[in-house]
Design a protein around this motif. Structure first.
Motif, PDB file in Angstrom:
ATOM      1  N   MET A  81       0.860  -1.185   0.000  1.00  0.00           N
ATOM      2  CA  MET A  81       0.000   0.000   0.000  1.00  0.00           C
ATOM      3  C   MET A  81       0.894   1.232   0.000  1.00  0.00           C
ATOM      4  O   MET A  81       1.400   1.668   1.036  1.00  0.00           O
ATOM      5  CB  MET A  81      -0.905  -0.012   1.234  1.00  0.00           C
ATOM      6  CG  MET A  81      -1.782  -1.248   1.337  1.00  0.00           C
ATOM      7  SD  MET A  81      -2.893  -1.469  -0.058  1.00  0.00           S
ATOM      8  CE  MET A  81      -4.134  -0.243   0.280  1.00  0.00           C
ATOM      9  N   ALA A 121      -4.634   9.289   6.110  1.00  0.00           N
ATOM     10  CA  ALA A 121      -3.602   8.774   5.206  1.00  0.00           C
ATOM     11  C   ALA A 121      -3.883   7.333   4.748  1.00  0.00           C
ATOM     12  O   ALA A 121      -2.950   6.579   4.460  1.00  0.00           O
ATOM     13  CB  ALA A 121      -2.202   8.886   5.833  1.00  0.00           C
ATOM     14  N   TYR A 122      -5.174   6.976   4.704  1.00  0.00           N
ATOM     15  CA  TYR A 122      -5.551   5.714   4.056  1.00  0.00           C
ATOM     16  C   TYR A 122      -5.865   5.995   2.593  1.00  0.00           C
ATOM     17  O   TYR A 122      -6.383   7.064   2.249  1.00  0.00           O
ATOM     18  CB  TYR A 122      -6.757   5.076   4.747  1.00  0.00           C
ATOM     19  CG  TYR A 122      -6.337   4.265   5.946  1.00  0.00           C
ATOM     20  CD1 TYR A 122      -6.042   2.907   5.815  1.00  0.00           C
ATOM     21  CD2 TYR A 122      -6.182   4.860   7.186  1.00  0.00           C
ATOM     22  CE1 TYR A 122      -5.611   2.161   6.904  1.00  0.00           C
ATOM     23  CE2 TYR A 122      -5.748   4.130   8.286  1.00  0.00           C
ATOM     24  CZ  TYR A 122      -5.470   2.773   8.129  1.00  0.00           C
ATOM     25  OH  TYR A 122      -5.024   2.047   9.202  1.00  0.00           O
ATOM     26  N   ASP A 151      -6.994  -1.579   5.813  1.00  0.00           N
ATOM     27  CA  ASP A 151      -5.660  -1.812   6.376  1.00  0.00           C
ATOM     28  C   ASP A 151      -5.158  -3.200   5.976  1.00  0.00           C
ATOM     29  O   ASP A 151      -5.667  -4.218   6.459  1.00  0.00           O
ATOM     30  CB  ASP A 151      -5.719  -1.677   7.910  1.00  0.00           C
ATOM     31  CG  ASP A 151      -4.323  -1.647   8.513  1.00  0.00           C
ATOM     32  OD1 ASP A 151      -3.557  -2.612   8.269  1.00  0.00           O
ATOM     33  OD2 ASP A 151      -3.993  -0.669   9.203  1.00  0.00           O
ATOM     34  N   ALA A 152      -4.174  -3.217   5.086  1.00  0.00           N
ATOM     35  CA  ALA A 152      -3.708  -4.493   4.531  1.00  0.00           C
ATOM     36  C   ALA A 152      -3.098  -5.391   5.618  1.00  0.00           C
ATOM     37  O   ALA A 152      -3.257  -6.611   5.570  1.00  0.00           O
ATOM     38  CB  ALA A 152      -2.690  -4.237   3.426  1.00  0.00           C
TER      39      ALA A 152
HETATM   40  O1  LIG Z   1      -4.805   2.592   2.808  1.00  0.00           O
HETATM   41  C1  LIG Z   1      -3.805   2.148   3.369  1.00  0.00           C
HETATM   42  C2  LIG Z   1      -2.620   2.892   3.560  1.00  0.00           C
HETATM   43  C3  LIG Z   1      -1.555   2.324   4.171  1.00  0.00           C
HETATM   44  N1  LIG Z   1      -1.631   1.048   4.594  1.00  0.00           N
HETATM   45  C4  LIG Z   1      -2.763   0.299   4.426  1.00  0.00           C
HETATM   46  O2  LIG Z   1      -2.813  -0.861   4.813  1.00  0.00           O
HETATM   47  N2  LIG Z   1      -3.818   0.871   3.819  1.00  0.00           N
END
Ligand SMILES: O=c1cc[nH]c(=O)[nH]1
Length: 215
Positions: A136, A197-198, A205-206
């Protein structure tokens, strides 16, 4: 710059599987789709590397074959990159690997995101092709911090930045702050970052989707 969503390919199904909220409750599937994107982007990237021709012997005859001139070094930014990294190392299966712990401090907004750098275990990278796995690519700040730390281990010939999803803000940040030659291999470029900041639309959230929420 290579972007998977510019093309008609089955990779779009795997990206959809990562993003679609109705499919995100299966962690095994999420990690496997990340791994698949790592594999597919590695295959695309592999076409840009240098090869030597040598002769091999089959049971029936000699025949020419192409071999990588030198194996790239894969660097993964923990923790979200682990499944993505697995896909990359599945393809560059003899590569040296390095790991970086760089994460943003919780509760900060896009403009004030601070990167906490905590861990570096990487091989020598002098003159090497580096593959940097950051699934990401949001602000780009942890990536730039990671490269600055990596330079303690030498100056690479070239950096391949591989991401499943990138934000335009992160790509701009790399342009103005990386200061080394690099190529981008991306699953998709999304619209923007939100106030935390996503990446939007992104996938969430990965790291949490792969491994569960952090405490
Ligand atoms: O959108 C995002 C930004 C950073 N890290 C993530 O996992 N997702």
């Amino acid at each position: 710059m290579f972007v998977l969503t510019d093309q008609n390919s089955i990779a779009n199904h795997y990206l959809e599987g990562l993003r679609d909220i109705s499919q995100q409750n299966d962690r095994l599937k999420f990690r496997r789709n990340m791994e698949r994107l790592g594999e597919i982007l590695s295959y695309e990237l592999s076409k840009s590397l240098e090869y030597d021709t040598h002769t091999i012997t089959t049971p029936l005859a000699d025949t020419p074959s192409r071999k990588l001139k030198s194996s790239p070094v894969i660097i993964a930014i923990l923790r979200a990159a682990i499944p993505f990294y697995n896909g990359i190392v599945n393809y560059f299966d003899q590569a040296d690997s390095g790991f970086i712990g760089a994460f943003r401090k919780e509760g900060t907004t896009d403009s004030e995101v601070e990167i906490d750098f905590s861990y570096l275990a990487a091989p020598e990278i002098e003159g090497k092709e580096i593959i940097l796995a950051d699934p990401m690519l949001a602000t780009g700040k942890s990536l730039v911090t990671s490269v600055q730390q990596l330079l303690k281990n030498g100056t690479p010939k070239n950096i391949h930045i591989v991401a499943a999803i990138a934000a335009p803000e992160g790509l701009e940040h790399l342009k103005s702050h990386l200061g080394l030659p690099y190529q981008l291999w991306l699953g998709a470029i999304d619209e923007k970052l939100n106030e935390k900041a996503y990446i939007v639309p992104g996938l969430g959230d990965a790291g949490d989707l792969s491994f569960g929420p952090k405490h």
